[in-house]
Design a protein around this motif. Structure first.
Motif, PDB file in Angstrom:
ATOM      1  N   SER A   2       0.586  -1.271   0.112  1.00 18.91           N
ATOM      2  CA  SER A   2      -0.091  -0.024  -0.108  1.00 18.91           C
ATOM      3  C   SER A   2       0.955   0.948  -0.147  1.00 18.91           C
ATOM      4  CB  SER A   2      -1.136  -0.069   1.114  1.00 18.91           C
ATOM      5  OG  SER A   2      -0.050   0.008   2.440  1.00 18.91           O
ATOM      6  N   PHE A   3       0.291   2.355  -0.643  1.00 18.18           N
ATOM      7  CA  PHE A   3       0.942   3.701  -0.469  1.00 18.18           C
ATOM      8  C   PHE A   3      -0.136   4.610  -0.535  1.00 18.18           C
ATOM      9  CE2 PHE A   3      -0.264   4.058  -4.782  1.00 18.18           C
ATOM     10  CZ  PHE A   3      -0.147   5.225  -5.255  1.00 18.18           C
ATOM     11  N   THR A   4       0.368   5.896   0.092  1.00 19.95           N
ATOM     12  CA  THR A   4      -0.635   7.013   0.458  1.00 19.95           C
ATOM     13  C   THR A   4       0.255   8.386  -0.052  1.00 19.95           C
ATOM     14  OG1 THR A   4      -2.053   8.275   1.863  1.00 19.95           O
ATOM     15  CG2 THR A   4      -0.045   7.362   2.860  1.00 19.95           C
ATOM     16  N   THR A   5      -0.483   9.331   0.084  1.00 18.49           N
ATOM     17  CA  THR A   5       0.507  10.646  -0.208  1.00 18.49           C
ATOM     18  C   THR A   5       0.083  11.801   0.806  1.00 18.49           C
ATOM     19  OG1 THR A   5       0.774  12.415  -1.890  1.00 18.49           O
ATOM     20  CG2 THR A   5      -1.366  11.425  -1.899  1.00 18.49           C
ATOM     21  N   THR A   6       0.991  12.765   1.196  1.00 16.04           N
ATOM     22  CA  THR A   6       0.786  13.725   2.108  1.00 16.04           C
ATOM     23  C   THR A   6       0.168  14.977   1.275  1.00 16.04           C
ATOM     24  OG1 THR A   6       2.926  14.516   1.346  1.00 16.04           O
ATOM     25  CG2 THR A   6       2.842  13.187   3.225  1.00 16.04           C
ATOM     26  N   LEU A   7      -0.053  14.798  -0.052  1.00 15.54           N
ATOM     27  CA  LEU A   7      -0.877  15.569  -0.845  1.00 15.54           C
ATOM     28  C   LEU A   7      -2.371  15.627  -0.222  1.00 15.54           C
ATOM     29  CD1 LEU A   7       0.403  14.904  -4.285  1.00 15.54           C
ATOM     30  CD2 LEU A   7       0.590  17.091  -3.341  1.00 15.54           C
ATOM     31  N   LEU A   8      -2.667  14.714   0.488  1.00 17.61           N
ATOM     32  CA  LEU A   8      -4.156  14.625   0.703  1.00 17.61           C
ATOM     33  C   LEU A   8      -4.253  15.634   1.880  1.00 17.61           C
ATOM     34  CD1 LEU A   8      -4.390  10.626   1.182  1.00 17.61           C
ATOM     35  CD2 LEU A   8      -5.964  12.093  -0.120  1.00 17.61           C
ATOM     36  N   VAL A   9      -3.356  16.031   2.531  1.00 15.92           N
ATOM     37  CA  VAL A   9      -3.668  17.073   3.559  1.00 15.92           C
ATOM     38  C   VAL A   9      -3.593  18.610   3.005  1.00 15.92           C
ATOM     39  CG1 VAL A   9      -1.320  17.524   4.433  1.00 15.92           C
ATOM     40  CG2 VAL A   9      -3.318  17.228   6.088  1.00 15.92           C
ATOM     41  N   SER A  10      -3.127  18.725   1.993  1.00 12.86           N
ATOM     42  CA  SER A  10      -2.975  19.929   1.567  1.00 12.86           C
ATOM     43  C   SER A  10      -4.322  20.607   0.927  1.00 12.86           C
ATOM     44  CB  SER A  10      -2.123  20.208   0.133  1.00 12.86           C
ATOM     45  OG  SER A  10      -2.249  21.398  -0.473  1.00 12.86           O
ATOM     46  N   PRO A  11      -4.802  21.813   1.598  1.00  9.30           N
ATOM     47  CA  PRO A  11      -6.037  22.380   1.258  1.00  9.30           C
ATOM     48  C   PRO A  11      -6.215  22.700  -0.217  1.00  9.30           C
ATOM     49  CG  PRO A  11      -4.741  23.773   2.538  1.00  9.30           C
ATOM     50  CD  PRO A  11      -4.100  22.503   2.656  1.00  9.30           C
ATOM     51  N   LEU A  12      -4.890  22.976  -0.637  1.00 11.84           N
ATOM     52  CA  LEU A  12      -5.102  23.335  -2.300  1.00 11.84           C
ATOM     53  C   LEU A  12      -5.161  22.182  -3.174  1.00 11.84           C
ATOM     54  CD1 LEU A  12      -2.031  25.961  -2.080  1.00 11.84           C
ATOM     55  CD2 LEU A  12      -4.535  26.329  -1.877  1.00 11.84           C
ATOM     56  N   LYS A  13      -5.276  21.110  -2.667  1.00 14.39           N
ATOM     57  CA  LYS A  13      -5.286  20.009  -3.457  1.00 14.39           C
ATOM     58  C   LYS A  13      -6.821  19.132  -3.548  1.00 14.39           C
ATOM     59  CE  LYS A  13      -1.361  20.153  -5.401  1.00 14.39           C
ATOM     60  NZ  LYS A  13      -1.226  21.532  -5.228  1.00 14.39           N
ATOM     61  N   SER A  14      -7.248  18.756  -4.587  1.00 19.49           N
ATOM     62  CA  SER A  14      -8.420  18.019  -4.367  1.00 19.49           C
ATOM     63  C   SER A  14      -8.445  16.592  -4.026  1.00 19.49           C
ATOM     64  CB  SER A  14      -9.279  18.075  -5.993  1.00 19.49           C
ATOM     65  OG  SER A  14     -10.212  17.144  -6.190  1.00 19.49           O
ATOM     66  N   GLN A  15      -9.143  16.081  -2.870  1.00 19.94           N
ATOM     67  CA  GLN A  15      -9.039  14.950  -2.404  1.00 19.94           C
ATOM     68  C   GLN A  15      -9.529  13.850  -3.323  1.00 19.94           C
ATOM     69  OE1 GLN A  15     -10.492  14.900   1.561  1.00 19.94           O
ATOM     70  NE2 GLN A  15      -8.432  15.269   2.396  1.00 19.94           N
ATOM     71  N   GLU A  16     -10.544  14.418  -4.182  1.00 21.34           N
ATOM     72  CA  GLU A  16     -11.159  13.493  -5.024  1.00 21.34           C
ATOM     73  C   GLU A  16     -10.584  13.220  -6.215  1.00 21.34           C
ATOM     74  OE1 GLU A  16     -15.236  13.848  -8.291  1.00 21.34           O
ATOM     75  OE2 GLU A  16     -14.837  15.340  -6.661  1.00 21.34           O
ATOM     76  N   GLN A  17      -9.503  14.248  -6.761  1.00 22.86           N
ATOM     77  CA  GLN A  17      -8.671  13.956  -7.685  1.00 22.86           C
ATOM     78  C   GLN A  17      -7.606  12.787  -7.260  1.00 22.86           C
ATOM     79  OE1 GLN A  17      -6.957  17.951  -9.019  1.00 22.86           O
ATOM     80  NE2 GLN A  17      -8.134  17.651 -10.820  1.00 22.86           N
ATOM     81  N   LEU A  18      -7.283  12.970  -6.134  1.00 20.22           N
ATOM     82  CA  LEU A  18      -6.200  12.222  -5.739  1.00 20.22           C
ATOM     83  C   LEU A  18      -6.745  10.766  -5.451  1.00 20.22           C
ATOM     84  CD1 LEU A  18      -4.515  14.792  -2.805  1.00 20.22           C
ATOM     85  CD2 LEU A  18      -3.433  13.648  -5.051  1.00 20.22           C
ATOM     86  N   ASN A  19      -7.781  10.578  -4.813  1.00 22.83           N
ATOM     87  CA  ASN A  19      -8.279   9.388  -4.750  1.00 22.83           C
ATOM     88  C   ASN A  19      -8.787   8.890  -5.897  1.00 22.83           C
ATOM     89  OD1 ASN A  19      -8.380   9.596  -1.915  1.00 22.83           O
ATOM     90  ND2 ASN A  19     -10.360  10.491  -1.586  1.00 22.83           N
ATOM     91  N   ARG A  20      -9.210   9.468  -7.009  1.00 18.00           N
ATOM     92  CA  ARG A  20      -9.455   8.763  -8.272  1.00 18.00           C
ATOM     93  C   ARG A  20      -8.053   8.417  -8.817  1.00 18.00           C
ATOM     94  NH1 ARG A  20     -12.376  12.722 -10.035  1.00 18.00           N
ATOM     95  NH2 ARG A  20     -10.849  14.014 -11.271  1.00 18.00           N
TER      96      ARG A  20
END
Length: 364
Positions: free
Chosen positions: A109-127
């Protein structure tokens, strides 16, 4: 679990939360961000991420800085807004490499710290993450640490740990549009051929954060503060003697011309300084500049390509003008010309802020 890391502001808080919520999970950081430009900014963010991971006891791996491949991947999407199609391509590229790195390390498994950035779309990241799970079989784990006051907690942690807080995502195209909207000079992209360190530049910040790490290694107390000041960037200088002869010349920091061009003559000489009859311009011989600044330039061309620090230039300006508010052009030349001159100087002064390091053990 492999954790893709974008910057310390996002990663430090994110990794702290993961360590708290999953104490049995072995976390490995992976810094892969070919979107960050210029390279000095990449170095600065990596420096701060290394410090953060060291503080948290997390192993950090660095991916390849393949900026040219990233530029090719987002070609045609340069004017896409934040959270638009360019961001999706950017996520896909970073996730592709992160997923392969996870497989290489035997992680599932992997994840990204981009998920916590308010400037990034979590929907885009999850997709993007779900697509790579289907493609590579490496599960993308999504964590929403923004909720329930998470963004405010992240800001608090950033301040407490004195992390480097950048003001753009790293992408040159996003920065271009951001500065256009702010009507601000994009001075992050200024890097003189002379390698002179400019105030409030990325290179100045890199030096500051390297110094911060040195103080921490020696357990010397410090504080990073911000201050407002008048900044300056020079775009070009050209001195033409007569009709065609171009003279080697170097304009000191804070030299400005309101209309970017002046014509006239040196009216008189006094103590190796020539006083121009237009725009309060001063000409100074290289010999005098060397003598007053304890320097040893052989000619002005050498000065142009290897100038002293801007602090030395300001010190010399103060000697001539005795004023903290002087913006008169001060131009260094081999010999003060006696012919009719055309001076073309394109430069800009503007309000700005910069960081300053206070060493509590250093004498005031």
């Amino acid at each position: 679990m492999l954790v893709h890391i974008c910057c310390s502001v996002d990663s430090h808080f994110f990794l702290q939360k993961l360590q708290h919520d999953y104490p049995q999970e072995k976390l490995t950081g992976f810094f892969y961000d070919p979107n960050i430009h210029p390279y000095s900014e990449y170095q600065l963010r990596l420096l701060d991420v290394k410090r953060s991971c060291k503080m948290l006891g997390i192993e950090l791996l660095e991916g390849e800085y393949d900026f040219e491949n990233w530029v090719e991947a987002v070609r045609g999407l340069e004017r896409e807004p934040e959270k638009g199609k360019r961001c999706e391509v950017c996520f896909d590229k970073r996730f592709e490499v992160s997923a392969k790195k996870a497989l290489e390390l035997g992680e599932k498994s992997f994840t990204t710290t981009l998920l916590v950035s308010p400037l990034k779309s979590q929907e885009q990241l999850n997709r993007s993450g779900e697509e790579f799970f289907k493609k590579h079989g490496v599960e993308f784990i999504s964590f929403d640490y923004r909720a329930d006051g998470g963004t405010q907690d992240q800001s608090r942690v950033t301040k407490e740990e004195q992390l480097y807080r950048q003001d753009y995502c790293g992408c040159i195209y996003g920065l271009t549009m951001q500065r256009e909207q702010q009507e601000r000079l994009m001075d992050e992209m200024f890097s003189p051929l002379s390698n002179q360190i400019l105030p409030a530049s990325i290179e100045e910040r890199l030096e500051l954060y390297i110094r911060r790490n040195e103080l921490e290694d020696k357990n010397i107390p410090y504080k990073i503060i911000r201050e407002k000041f008048l900044n300056y960037r020079q775009f070009s200088l050209k001195i033409i003697s007569g009709k065609t002869e171009v003279i080697d010349a170097h304009a000191l920091f804070y030299s400005t011309l309101p209309r970017k061009k002046a014509q006239g003559r040196v009216e008189f000489l006094h103590n190796n300084v020539g006083y121009f009859n237009r725009e309060e311009i001063l000409f100074v011989t290289l010999e005098h500049f060397n003598s007053e600044c304890d320097l040893n330039y052989k000619n002005t061309k050498e000065l142009i390509f290897n100038p002293p620090s801007f602090k030395k230039e300001l010190k010399f300006r103060d000697l001539l003008r005795d004023s903290n508010y002087n913006l008169s052009p001060i131009i260094i030349v081999d010999e003060i010309p006696q012919t009719k001159l055309t001076i073309e100087l394109d430069a800009k002064t503007y309000e700005d802020t910069r960081e300053k390091l206070i060493d509590f053990l250093q004498n005031p």
